[in-house]
Motif scaffolding. Sequence first.
Motif, short mmCIF file in Angstrom:
data_model
loop_
_atom_site.label_atom_id
_atom_site.label_comp_id
_atom_site.label_asym_id
_atom_site.label_seq_id
_atom_site.Cartn_x
_atom_site.Cartn_y
_atom_site.Cartn_z
N LEU A 200 -8.42 3.56 -3.76
CA LEU A 200 -9.30 2.50 -3.27
C LEU A 200 -8.50 1.24 -2.91
CD1 LEU A 200 -12.21 1.66 -2.69
CD2 LEU A 200 -12.36 0.86 -5.06
N LEU A 201 -7.58 0.87 -3.76
CA LEU A 201 -6.73 -0.28 -3.50
C LEU A 201 -5.86 -0.05 -2.26
CD1 LEU A 201 -5.70 -3.07 -4.33
CD2 LEU A 201 -4.06 -1.93 -5.84
N GLY B 180 -6.64 1.68 0.35
CA GLY B 180 -7.49 1.49 1.53
C GLY B 180 -7.70 0.02 1.84
N TYR B 181 -7.94 -0.80 0.81
CA TYR B 181 -8.09 -2.24 1.03
C TYR B 181 -6.80 -2.86 1.55
CZ TYR B 181 -12.54 -2.09 -1.49
OH TYR B 181 -13.84 -1.83 -1.88
N LEU B 182 -5.67 -2.45 1.00
CA LEU B 182 -4.39 -2.99 1.44
C LEU B 182 -4.08 -2.59 2.88
CD1 LEU B 182 -2.24 -2.54 -1.80
CD2 LEU B 182 -3.11 -4.69 -0.82
N ARG B 183 -4.41 -1.34 3.24
CA ARG B 183 -4.22 -0.90 4.63
C ARG B 183 -5.07 -1.74 5.59
NH1 ARG B 183 -3.42 5.29 5.99
NH2 ARG B 183 -1.90 5.82 4.40
N LEU B 184 -6.32 -1.95 5.21
CA LEU B 184 -7.22 -2.73 6.06
C LEU B 184 -6.72 -4.17 6.21
CD1 LEU B 184 -9.90 -2.92 7.63
CD2 LEU B 184 -11.00 -3.54 5.47
N ALA B 185 -6.31 -4.77 5.12
CA ALA B 185 -5.81 -6.14 5.18
C ALA B 185 -4.51 -6.21 5.99
CB ALA B 185 -5.59 -6.68 3.77
N TYR C 6 0.82 -1.21 0.00
CA TYR C 6 0.00 0.00 0.00
C TYR C 6 0.86 1.26 0.00
CZ TYR C 6 -0.10 1.86 4.87
OH TYR C 6 0.18 2.45 6.06
#
Length: 167
Positions: free
Chosen positions: A40-41, A43-48, A33
């Motif tokens: 958007l990607l 944000g998903y990578l941060r969450l994961a 990330y």
Amino acid sequence: MNLKLTVEEKYSQHWPLICVISIVVAAGLFYSYQITANVLLEGYLRLASFGFLALSILSYFKIRDGKVLIDLETDADGALNVKYSVRNNYIHSEDWSLSEIHEVKLDEMPNRSLYNDLMKKDRCVRFKRKNENDWIYFNKIDGRVIPFTQENAEKIKSYLEKVKNRL
């Protein structure tokens, strides 16, 4: 005559592997990330990455805590002493009168988390006191019911029934 039984909590040997893999995946997702340009990607990578970091921390705590060893000892007076220890350090003790115990059964763990939905093989021991209708969890420390394998739960049940019948 003192009777003694020692059993251990159900403990998976996969916790160290889970800890290492999740910290490596968290680091990889963190790096990913940092270099991505898609918001958007990112944000998903941060969450994961955060999820895997949390998993690694929780599995580290499980490794650090170790498994609970439970010693059940009965004396000639019909008193049952239950001692809990982790890594040879005493953490808790309970005293029960065997004359209080009316009925003993094996049961599934209380459903308080997603883990209990996934791991249906974990067992606990419950008993009922005389003149009461409520089932009480036998091995409970600070609100946490200790999970057992089927074999260890059966050992505890047969031990309790055996010492109860001796009275």
